[in-house]
Design an enzyme around this catalytic site. Structure first.
Site, short mmCIF file in Angstrom:
data_model
loop_
_atom_site.label_atom_id
_atom_site.label_comp_id
_atom_site.label_asym_id
_atom_site.label_seq_id
_atom_site.Cartn_x
_atom_site.Cartn_y
_atom_site.Cartn_z
N CYS A 121 0.85 -1.18 0.00
CA CYS A 121 0.00 0.00 0.00
C CYS A 121 0.89 1.23 0.00
CB CYS A 121 -0.93 0.02 1.21
SG CYS A 121 -0.06 0.16 2.78
N CYS A 124 3.34 1.70 2.81
CA CYS A 124 4.62 0.99 2.70
C CYS A 124 5.65 1.85 1.96
CB CYS A 124 4.44 -0.33 1.96
SG CYS A 124 3.31 -1.49 2.74
N ASP A 529 8.71 27.34 -30.34
CA ASP A 529 9.84 27.69 -31.18
C ASP A 529 9.44 27.35 -32.62
OD1 ASP A 529 12.54 28.30 -31.96
OD2 ASP A 529 12.89 26.15 -32.09
N ASP A 729 17.05 26.18 -26.84
CA ASP A 729 15.95 26.63 -26.00
C ASP A 729 16.02 26.12 -24.57
OD1 ASP A 729 14.76 27.99 -28.17
OD2 ASP A 729 13.93 26.09 -28.89
#
Length: 830
Positions: A121, A124, A529, A729
């Site tokens: 779970c 844990c 761009d 970029d």
């Protein structure tokens, strides 16, 4: 698939054949061309790899050679080919052993990819992260609940990997070096173990119900006391395996949490099961009025059944990610004397750049390479999301993991192992899977606090009912504990994100950061761009205008020489234009990001790049011809030396076919778009007009782009996505709320964007944004359902309207519901 050697008949011998000796340590075949040897008890023994050599040397060096005398079978896996004593001696710290799963990230810092066994779970995950993070020298630890994968980073001067594994083992879990086969083994073992527990609980439930039925149906005086006692003892005996075996993990994990002074989600379950069983045991021993063995067994069965179904759904969700680790073949057909005849079958791990391999129809390309012979088609669906086969001929790149469709191909190896594109994709997906987004962290924190409140409410309800109706106090206490256990709350976010990451990867949208899906779903402004992003990035020189004493061919040759080290589309176009022309020698070449290149030619300085950049270096105004070239569609590049202008180039590019579709979809959704380009304003405006983008800005340096993005972000309501090619970029991609890179090949391996488009189809970005928005809706649905269920179930349980059996079914059903809801993301509209 790894070939497993036969186990030896004698513990002192290893299986072998006349042509292929077996490794003395692990029993696997020794590949031809390798020479790994270790002297064991005075006899030199062959080893199959450096890892086995290191392990065997450690065994001998630590005086444990008797291990080889006493073993009676070969280990199933190389990782298990060691005596238990060596785990305490730090075998995992050996550099040779770490090669496959540990990578350096600094001078003394290391990062390992591990798989954890025992995770059941989200609590844990939290426990392991908190515990490992507190170890000295551990700088980062991230665990993904759905995949059980962990990334751990540590300083090797302060702690060793063996110390980290020991710390994990100390709290009741086991960690292994990650590999796809190990992950499948752990998943298979998890399924078998859970199925056996469900079977025992189901069998016990049916038998106990059979003994409880007469007691329910009998009227007063219809059953003697001895018969009732006999049925109780029979029910007790049949309930014991259910509690001691099927429900054992609940008690083990609850005890571990209590011992570590933490409250996990197994604590209320263990309290509920344990208290009901002990009350029934006491009633049996003291001839009490009522026992609850039937409800205990039914509760455990329904709870385990729900968790088993949830586990199957979770494993199905992550199977797409794990497929990337299994797609490459273990062996390949190498052509050692190509183009002369002759071939040999060798492990893929032995291939090196420059080798030639044959890929037959239906086979998977084992490495990245270039086709040198043959004409065929390749299915790259797993890598790019594109289902249509891609034509391949001599000179075409072929990516490892692609499936050759029609005819044999001969491939020249370019990249192997961690250098391949597939390995880069896996690393980026692993990074995304191990990072926790804000929503997941918030839900985990809420779940942890809810457990504390739940225990308090159950105690209050039990005490209150003890004074109102003592016979129902225990049942109310158990019902409150179980019905509101926040398993669904802790599963709501990580399961949806894992399924979404897999679904996006299948369509060619690679998520590389944990927060990217959540942010992409909220984007309300896209910035693009131009070159290499909205356009194909395959620029060609359309026009060369000499301005000095050099002709067009000489200008192309000089421009290509200056751009020889760049991967920018302009540089590629100039080099293509200079193909076949006499090369030019330049020296001292330096790049100025977003501007151009400088160098020395013929004992003088030369510059190439944006016209204004070159004009500033030259100290002269722009040539009059510049404006005329910029008025045409395309990119203008200037070339000058320290005396005068040498020439101008006009390069043209074509828009990506899907760019218009993408912008249309954004317009339909009411999301504005902007083009930021380093090209001339006229070229940017022309691209904007063709795409229907009104805000198209040209002449932008990387700093200008950064300033523009920052200005947009000054509005708190703006969530900005930057889409670029990752070449110039990088600062802008880092500044945006979420960054999208159009990456391929080697660019992908070094890309640090949050999302990478693997194929050429920009429309996938719009599809990916749609999946991200759907993911956010499903996460909200799961969270609302979890809160609504808990806040309605708790009052009903406290007032006695919910029995423990109903509580078990409700808790298991709520957890399963959020997982199944998340799996809806796997459905893709064609």
């Amino acid at each position: 698939m790894r070939v497993q050697a036969m186990s030896p008949n004698s513990p002192l011998s290893t299986a072998s054949t006349a042509t292929e000796p077996a490794c003395y340590h692990c029993g696997l075949p020794v590949p031809s061309g390798t020479d790994y040897r270790v002297v064991v008890e005075g006899v030199e023994r062959r080893m199959c790899c450096a890892g086995c050599e290191a392990v065997a040397q450690a065994i001998v060096g630590n005086g444990l050679s008797g291990y080889y005398r006493h073993r009676d079978a070969m280990p199933e896996k190389r990782a298990e080919a060691m005596p238990d004593e060596l785990r305490d001696l730090g075998l995992f710290d050996h550099p040779e052993f770490q090669q496959g799963f540990v990578r350096p990230v600094g001078e003394h810092e290391r990062e390992a990819s591990l798989i954890l066994e025992g995770i059941t779970c989200a609590a844990c995950v939290w426990l392991n992260e908190q515990h490992v993070a507190r170890q000295p020298g551990v700088s980062a630890v991230q665990i993904n609940y759905a995949t059980r994968r962990a990334r751990v980073r540590w300083d090797e001067r302060q702690i060793k990997l063996s110390g980290i594994l020991a710390a994990i083992q100390a709290i009741g879990y086991r960690a292994y070096p990650y590999d796809a086969a190990r992950a499948e083994q752990v998943a298979d073992r998890e399924r078998r173990s859970m199925l056996w527990r469900v079977f025992v609980a189901g069998f016990g439930m049916m038998q106990v119900m059979m003994y409880a039925f007469p007691a329910y149906m009998a009227g007063d005086g219809d059953m003697t006391a001895d018969m009732e006692l006999l049925l109780r003892w029979a029910s007790l005996i049949l309930t014991l395996p259910v509690v001691l075996y099927s429900a054992a993990p609940f008690f083990q994990r609850a005890w571990r949490d209590i011992r570590l002074r933490r409250l996990g989600m197994d604590v209320p379950v263990a309290l509920g099961v344990g208290s009901a069983f002990l009350a029934s045991l006491w009633a049996t021993l003291t001839h009490g009025p009522v026992v609850y063995f039937d409800s205990v067994t039914m509760f455990v069965f329904f709870l385990l059944g729900g968790r088993y179904l949830e586990m199957l759904a979770r494993q199905r969700a992550v199977r797409g990610i794990e497929e990337l680790g299994k797609v490459l073949p273990a062996f390949s057909e190498r052509l050692p004397d190509w183009p002369r005849p002759g071939s040999e079958r060798v492990p893929v791990s032995q291939l090196a750049p420059g080798d030639h391999v044959r890929v037959r129809p239906g086979e998977v390309a084992p490495v990245d390479g270039v086709v040198v012979e043959g004409v065929s088609e390749a299915n790259e669906a797993l890598l790019t999301g594109e289902s249509r086969p891609v034509p391949k001929a001599a000179g075409a790149p072929l990516t490892g993991g692609s499936i050759n469709v029609s005819s044999p191909l001969v491939l020249r190896v370019e990249q192997v192992g961690d250098g391949t594109r597939l390995a880069a994709i896996r690393r980026l997906m692993e990074r995304a899977a191990s990072e926790k987004p804000r929503l997941a962290t918030l839900s985990d924190r809420l779940a942890a606090r809810f457990v504390v409140a739940l225990l308090a409410l159950a105690t209050v309800a039990g005490v209150a009912w003890y004074f109102v109706e003592p016979s129902r106090a225990l049942w109310v206490f158990v019902s409150v504990l179980v019905v509101a256990c926040p398993c669904a709350l802790s599963l709501a976010t990580p399961t949806a994100l894992t399924v979404a990451t897999d679904a996006l990867a299948r369509m060619g949208v690679l998520v590389t950061r944990g927060y990217a899906i959540e942010t992409l779903a909220r984007v309300n402004h896209y910035v693009f761009d131009k070159t290499g992003t909205l356009t194909m990035g395959r620029m060609t020189v359309e026009e060369v205008l000499p301005l000095g004493g050099m002709d067009a061919d000489a200008l192309c040759a000089l421009g290509a020489a200056l751009e020889q080290g760049s991967e920018h589309p302009v540089a590629l176009g100039l080099r293509a234009a200079a193909d076949g022309k006499p090369p030019v020698a330049v020296s001292g070449v330096l790049a100025e990001t977003g501007q151009g290149m400088s160098g020395r030619y013929d004992a003088g300085a030369v510059w190439i790049g944006r016209p204004d950049f070159v004009a500033a270096r030259l100290g002269q105004p722009l040539p009059a011809e510049t404006a005329a070239l910029e008025a045409k569609a395309g990119t203008v590049v200037a070339l000058a030396d320290e005396r005068s202008w040498l020439g101008l180039f006009r390069l043209a590019d074509t828009l990506r076919p899907a760019a218009t579709d993408l912008i249309c979809q954004l317009d339909a959704a009411g999301i504005p778009a902007t083009i930021l380009s380093g090209d001339a304003p006229a070229a940017a405006a022309a691209a904007g007009r063709e795409l229907g983008i009104a805000d198209a800005r040209g002449g932008m340096t990387p700093q200008d782009k950064l300033t523009f993005i920052t200005g947009l972000q000054n509005d708190p309501a703006k969530v900005v996505a930057m889409v670029g090619d990752g070449v110039n970029d990088a600062p802008v991609l880092a500044q945006a709320h979420v960054s999208v890179a159009v990456g391929s090949g080697t660019d992908l391996a070094r890309n640090q964007a949050d999302i990478v488009l693997l194929g050429e189809d920009l429309a996938r970005l719009a599809e990916g944004a749609g999946v991200a928005r759907k993911t956010l809706r499903i996460i909200r649905q799961n969270l609302w359902w979890s809160f609504a269920y808990n806040f309605s179930a708790v009052p009903l349980a406290m007032t006695g309207w919910v029995t423990p059996l109903m509580a078990g079914v409700g808790m298991a059903g709520s957890s399963l519901l959020v997982v199944l809801n998340a799996l809806r993301l796997q459905r893709r509209r064609e």
